[in-house]
Design an enzyme around this catalytic site. Structure first.
Site, short mmCIF file in Angstrom:
data_model
loop_
_atom_site.label_atom_id
_atom_site.label_comp_id
_atom_site.label_asym_id
_atom_site.label_seq_id
_atom_site.Cartn_x
_atom_site.Cartn_y
_atom_site.Cartn_z
N ALA A 10 0.85 -1.19 0.00
CA ALA A 10 0.00 0.00 0.00
C ALA A 10 0.88 1.24 0.00
O ALA A 10 2.01 1.19 0.47
CB ALA A 10 -0.90 0.01 1.23
N CYS A 11 0.39 2.31 -0.56
CA CYS A 11 1.11 3.58 -0.49
C CYS A 11 0.10 4.72 -0.45
O CYS A 11 -1.08 4.51 -0.71
CB CYS A 11 2.10 3.72 -1.66
N PRO A 12 0.54 5.93 -0.09
CA PRO A 12 -0.41 7.01 0.16
C PRO A 12 -1.34 7.32 -1.01
O PRO A 12 -2.55 7.40 -0.85
CB PRO A 12 0.47 8.21 0.50
N GLY A 14 -1.55 5.46 -3.75
CA GLY A 14 -2.02 4.19 -4.27
C GLY A 14 -1.99 4.12 -5.78
O GLY A 14 -2.74 3.39 -6.41
N THR A 18 2.41 0.93 -4.84
CA THR A 18 1.66 -0.24 -4.40
C THR A 18 1.84 -1.39 -5.39
O THR A 18 2.10 -2.53 -5.01
CB THR A 18 0.17 0.11 -4.31
#
Lengths: 456, 153
Positions: A10-12, A14, A18
């Site tokens: 996951a990443c901020p 997305g 990700t």
């Protein structure tokens, strides 16, 4: 079977990381010959969602995320949590590292381990005493329950020869209970001197019973027998050809003779007077003293949760069953149940004071609590000893004192809540239950008041 | 839907002029602006730059994927650029970046476009794709390199 890993990326925003992390993990896993399933929590939502089955099969979990990912569904799995970039930079070593991680012990496994570690770390006299106690307990449980069932037919029903209640009394009281002190004594000696210790130990235990020296006498005869055999083994040197008669003839006869004579002429009488004083005091105890005793036993039960202090209180109460004193046993078992129960209740009423893992452990603590496994409180106490231990001691003290105040009795030294429905196993059952609930609530409230909120 | 739906031929620049991080992002943004895909380039640059500040999108292996989500983006799109000599992009492996993918996503975007972008991101993780991109000397070859199906699962 190849190893399996599950991962979450996951990443901020997305948008990109990700998916790159997910892909890189998949590529690396393929190269390493490892099964992998990667859940992506990106802009498109959750894709390739990990099922419960996936997680169950996984050997390890990798969370590569720049955002917070809920770890609770990975309970009991080794979890490697890294920033998302890490999986893009070097997925291979991440997988290798994750697979090398130790499986975190689950709550129940942890308790079992503590049990084992404690048993293994016992040394000297304490170890020998505990060996004896552990062999004795099943006899007392079997005897106590069978006697209780006999009483279910009427408190004097066993006096009618040839009836079932009489038979039950003969099995439980006349046999299982009668073996209690000889077994205690015999296995203390066995723990000290191995097989040759068993004979003088059991014989000494029988003598402790017949001289009225009770369980205190039995403990003494056990140690006496063990150390006597040890001494004889070292000091008697037979010619090689006669060595065979040592274990079958020389040791048993000499050790029984020495231990027996000492029990009859030296130890029996003074210990008998001590036991008489003790049992008379316990039987005729004033309410105030009873409450004080219950309080002290309660404090001891919770203090080290299954450690030596707890076992001292427990051994004391169990030994008294042989002298037909049943109230301390009730107080001790109740007080040993409330620490896990109180903490379990606290995890329900004050969730913000516990970590996710502890809230999960709280569920198992109910079971351990009702089973009279005081050790169930240890993981909580270890995490926050200065707040948890005083709380469980307070709860157990209240329970012990209440149990004694209400004159609750217990004929069985173990079994927790499962012996309560057996008729006559517990005297004054309703108030006994009240005592247990009382301490549970005290512990829960005190923990809630003392513990700080956990930042989540 | 294919890669061409988000990466237009005109948004591929095989010879980037910029020499630093800030200007290369602006150069790539102008490719999208020229196609009329971005309403306010200052605003969009700001979004990308803010994103870059959280942590770098220089993911190593010579690749950078600056991206931003902004209401000034009309529809999800990608611009691609190559820099022969490389540009310092604060990459994870400390090496200069040669291949640049600027990803623009509108505030409320179409899932299909996002899926394409996630597929594109995944493809960049494959060595053969990166090699093909490095070797590509025409815009058509870049598109071909990105059209190969390489998914592992």
């Amino acid at each position: 079977m190849s190893k399996k890993i599950v991962a979450v990326t996951a990443c901020p925003t997305g948008i990109a990381h990700t998916y790159m992390a997910a892909e890189n993990l998949s590529i690396a896993a393929k190269e390493l010959g490892i099964d992998i399933k990667v859940e992506t929590q990106g802009s498109v939502g959750i894709e390739n969602k990990l099922s419960e089955e996936d997680i169950k099969q996984a050997d390890a979990v990798i969370i590569a995320a720049a955002t917070k990912v809920d770890r609770s569904r990975f309970q009991g799995k080794p979890v490697l949590e890294v920033p998302v970039e890490q999986a893009i930079k070097d997925a291979k070593s991440l997988i290798e590292k994750a697979l090398k991680m130790e499986k975190p012990a689950g709550y129940v496994e942890k308790i079992e381990e503590i049990h084992k570690d404690r048993a293994a770390s016992r040394t000297g006299a304490y170890k020998h005493l505990m060996t004896g106690v552990s062999y004795m307990i099943p006899f007392v449980v079997a005897g106590g329950i069978l006697i209780a069932i006999s009483f279910a037919f009427g408190i004097n029903a066993f006096q009618n020869q040839g009836t079932l209640p009489a038979a039950l009394m003969q099995i439980g009281g006349g046999s299982a209970f009668a073996l209690m002190i000889p077994i205690l004594s015999g296995f203390i000696a066995y723990s000290i001197a191995d097989k040759p210790g068993l004979v003088p130990g059991m014989v000494g235990g029988m003598l402790a019973v017949s001289t009225g020296a009770g369980f205190l006498g039995g403990i003494i005869s056990g140690f006496l027998a063990g150390y006597t055999v040890d001494f004889l083994k070292k000091s008697i040197k037979l010619p090689r050809t006669l060595e065979g008669i040592m274990p079958v003839l020389v040791l048993p006869v000499l050790s029984c003779l020495i231990v027996g004579l000492l029990m009859i002429y030296v130890i029996g009488t003074p210990i008998k007077s001590i036991m008489t004083v003790l049992t008379n005091w316990l039987a005729g105890m004033s309410k105030a003293n009873a409450v004080l005793l219950g309080l002290i036993l309660g404090l001891m039960m919770a203090f080290d949760m299954g450690g030596p202090v707890n076992k001292a209180a427990y051994t004391f109460a169990t030994g008294l069953l042989a002298s037909e004193i049943y109230a301390p046993m009730a107080a001790v078992m109740a007080a040993g149940m409330t620490p896990p129960l109180g903490l379990a209740l606290a995890t329900l009423i004050a969730r913000d004071r516990f970590t996710e893992d502890e809230i999960e452990a709280g569920k198992a603590a109910w079971v351990l609590g009702i089973s009279f496994i005081t050790e169930g409180a240890i993981p909580f106490a270890a995490a926050d000893p200065l707040r948890v231990i005083p709380s469980i001691m307070a709860g157990s003290a209240v329970t012990g004192a209440l149990s004694m105040l209400f004159g609750a009795t217990l004929r069985v030294p173990h079994g927790g809540i499962f012996v309560l429905p057996i008729p006559n196993a517990v005297g004054n059952l309703p108030m006994y239950v009240v005592s247990i609930i009382g301490g549970t609530v005290v512990t829960a409230l005190m923990v809630t008041a003392l513990k700080k909120k956990v930042a989540k | 839907m294919r890669i061409r739906d988000i990466l237009n031929k005109d948004c591929i620049d095989l010879n980037l002029k910029s020499t630093d991080k800030e200007s290369v992002i602006k150069e790539l943004i102008s490719l999208l602006v020229n196609r009329g895909l971005i309403a306010d380039k200052e605003e969009f640059f700001h979004a990308v730059w803010e994103r870059e500040k959280t942590y770098t999108t220089g993911i190593g292996m010579g690749i950078a994927i600056p991206h931003g989500k902004s209401k000034s983006v009309k529809r999800a799109a990608v611009a691609f650029g190559k820099s022969e000599r490389g540009i310092d992009f604060d990459s994870l492996d400390g090496k200069p970046a040669h291949l640049f993918f600027l990803i623009a996503v509108p505030e409320e975007s179409h899932d299909l476009h996002l899926e394409l972008i996630s597929t594109l991101s995944r493809k960049l993780m494959h060595e053969e794709v990166r090699r093909a991109l490095n070797e590509a000397d025409t815009q058509e070859k870049v598109l071909e390199a990105l059209s190969v199906d390489v998914r592992v699962n």
